[in-house]
Design an enzyme around this catalytic site. Structure first.
Site, PDB file in Angstrom:
ATOM      1  N   LYS A 152      34.742  24.132  25.941  1.00 23.72           N
ATOM      2  CA  LYS A 152      35.692  23.616  26.936  1.00 23.72           C
ATOM      3  C   LYS A 152      36.357  24.794  27.628  1.00 23.72           C
ATOM      4  O   LYS A 152      36.921  25.676  26.978  1.00 23.72           O
ATOM      5  CB  LYS A 152      36.747  22.740  26.268  1.00 23.72           C
ATOM      6  CG  LYS A 152      37.660  22.030  27.262  1.00 23.72           C
ATOM      7  CD  LYS A 152      36.899  20.957  28.049  1.00 23.72           C
ATOM      8  CE  LYS A 152      36.829  19.658  27.278  1.00 23.72           C
ATOM      9  NZ  LYS A 152      36.157  18.582  28.055  1.00 23.72           N
ATOM     10  N   THR A 157      33.134  19.122  23.275  1.00 23.64           N
ATOM     11  CA  THR A 157      34.069  19.991  23.996  1.00 23.64           C
ATOM     12  C   THR A 157      35.464  19.382  24.006  1.00 23.64           C
ATOM     13  O   THR A 157      36.459  20.104  24.026  1.00 23.64           O
ATOM     14  CB  THR A 157      33.590  20.252  25.434  1.00 23.64           C
ATOM     15  OG1 THR A 157      33.613  19.054  26.187  1.00 23.64           O
ATOM     16  CG2 THR A 157      32.187  20.846  25.431  1.00 23.64           C
ATOM     17  N   HIS A 196      43.547  49.472  51.586  1.00 25.83           N
ATOM     18  CA  HIS A 196      43.717  50.452  52.655  1.00 25.83           C
ATOM     19  C   HIS A 196      44.953  50.162  53.505  1.00 25.83           C
ATOM     20  O   HIS A 196      45.230  49.018  53.880  1.00 25.83           O
ATOM     21  CB  HIS A 196      42.485  50.465  53.561  1.00 25.83           C
ATOM     22  CG  HIS A 196      41.220  50.800  52.850  1.00 25.83           C
ATOM     23  ND1 HIS A 196      41.040  51.978  52.165  1.00 25.83           N
ATOM     24  CD2 HIS A 196      40.059  50.092  52.708  1.00 25.83           C
ATOM     25  CE1 HIS A 196      39.819  52.007  51.648  1.00 25.83           C
ATOM     26  NE2 HIS A 196      39.210  50.873  51.954  1.00 25.83           N
TER      27      HIS A 196
END
Length: 302
Positions: free
Chosen positions: A22, A67, A251
Site C-alpha cells: 500500500k 494491501t 539560475h
C-alpha cells in the site's frame, strides 16, 4: 520454486523481482497525553517481498497479505506512538517479516511533514513547507538497511559564488562571472551502516552540516559546494557510509537595465524557472559499499 511458462513461440517466461503493498498511507498522529500536543505527519508506503509467485502465475492469493491489511497496520501501530519515523518503519518491517513466514523482506518508506507552533500555542500549528524529511527501510532476510534524507530545502547565497574557466565552443554564450547568486533545492539521502542510531539527533546534525557547508564554502562551482556539503557529513558521522545529493541550479540572471538608463551592480535579477542545471553526486566513505541494493528503489539519485 520458480514456475516457468512456455509461450507458443517457445519462449520461456519466468517471474522476476517483485514487490507489492500500500502506497502513500496518510497518517497524522496527535500525542495528547499533556495539554501541550505534538504532531507527527507522515506519508507511509509498505511493500512486501517473498514467495508471491503463485499469486502472479496462478492467481492464488494464499500468501497475499492484502494491501488494505498493510494500511490498517500502519494506523494500528501509530496508536501505540513512535519516537522517530525510522523506528516506526523498523517496527512495521519486523511485524511483516516475522509474522508471515513467506515474507522474506520488503521496503518501507515515509515522508515526514513538519508543523510549527503558532506563537508557541499548545495545540495550534502552521504547516512548515521549507523541507520534507524522508526515510526508507529495506529488509532482505536478516539484513536491514536504512536511508534517511531531506528534500525541498531551498537555500540561496547572494554572493560568494563564481563560475569561470569552463570550456567554450561555438554554442557557448554563458559569460564567466566572479560574483553570482547561488541557489538550489537541497535533496539529500544518506545511508546508515547500522540501525542503532539516534535518528532525530543525526537528522538535525546532518541538516545543520549541509547548511553550514553551503553557507561557508566560497563556491567556484556548485559541484564543489556539493562535495564540501557531503564531506562534512561523512567526516562527522561514522554511522553514515554515503550521502547522495541532487542539487538543481536555480539560475538568477542579471537584468539589463541599460535601456532604462540605469546601472545594475548585481542587485536586480530574473529568477529563471527552467531550464536549470542539475548537479548530482555520491560522496562516500572510502572502502564502503558503493552498490547497496537499497538504492535501486530510490529514484532521482546517481
Amino acid at each position: 520454486m520458480t514456475a516457468t511458462a512456455e509461450t507458443s513461440t517457445g519462449t520461456k517466461v519466468v517471474l522476476g523481482q517483485n514487490q507489492y503493498g500500500k502506497a502513500e498511507v496518510r497518517l497524522v498522529k496527535v500525542t495528547r497525553n499533556t495539554a501541550r500536543h505534538e504532531i507527527q505527519d507522515l506519508n507511509v508506503t509498505s511493500q512486501l517481498r517473498g514467495d508471491f509467485e503463485a499469486a502472479h502465475t496462478a492467481g492464488d492469493n494464499a500468501h497475499v497479505v492484502a494491501t488494505d491489511t498493510q494500511k490498517n497496520t500502519v494506523y494500528a501501530f501509530a496508536r501505540d506512538g513512535f519516537a522517530t519515523t525510522e523506528e516506526f518503519l523498523l517496527r512495521l518491517g519486523k511485524h511483516f517479516t516475522e509474522g508471515f513466514d513467506w515474507v522474506t523482506g520488503g521496503r518501507w518508506a515515509a515522508q515526514q511533514f513538519f508543523w510549527d507552533r503558532i506563537n508557541d500555542h499548545d495545540h495550534a500549528f502552521s504547516r512548515n513547507k521549507s523541507e520534507v524529511r524522508t526515510a526508507v527501510l529495506e529488509i532482505s532476510g536478516s539484513e536491514q538497511a536504512i536511508v534517511a534524507g531531506i528534500e525541498g530545502l531551498t537555500v540561496l547565497k547572494s554572493t560568494g559564488s563564481e563560475f569561470h574557466g569552463f570550456p567554450r565552443d561555438k554554442y557557448t554564450t554563458l559569460q564567466e562571472t566572479t560574483d553570482r547568486i547561488l541557489a538550489t533545492d537541497v535533496s539529500a539521502r544518506w545511508r546508515y551502516n547500522t540501525v542503532e542510531v539516534d535518528f532525530d539527533a543525526v537528522y538535525a546534525s546532518v541538516r545543520g552540516l549541509l547548511l553550514k557547508a553551503f553557507a561557508e564554502t566560497h563556491s567556484l562551482a556548485l559541484q564543489q559546494t556539493m562535495y564540501e556539503m557531503g564531506r562534512a557529513v561523512i567526516e562527522t558521522h561514522p554511522e553514515i557510509d554515503e550521502i547522495k545529493m541532487s542539487l538543481p541550479n536555480k539560475h538568477h540572471f542579471l537584468v539589463d537595465l541599460q535601456p532604462f538608463g540605469q546601472d545594475n551592480p548585481n542587485e536586480v535579477f530574473y529568477a529563471a524557472d527552467r531550464p536549470y542545471g542539475l548537479i548530482e553526486a555520491t560522496i562516500q566513505r572510502e572502502g564502503s559499499r558503493a552498490d547497496h541494493p537499497i538504492w535501486s528503489n530510490i529514484a532521482g539519485f546517481c
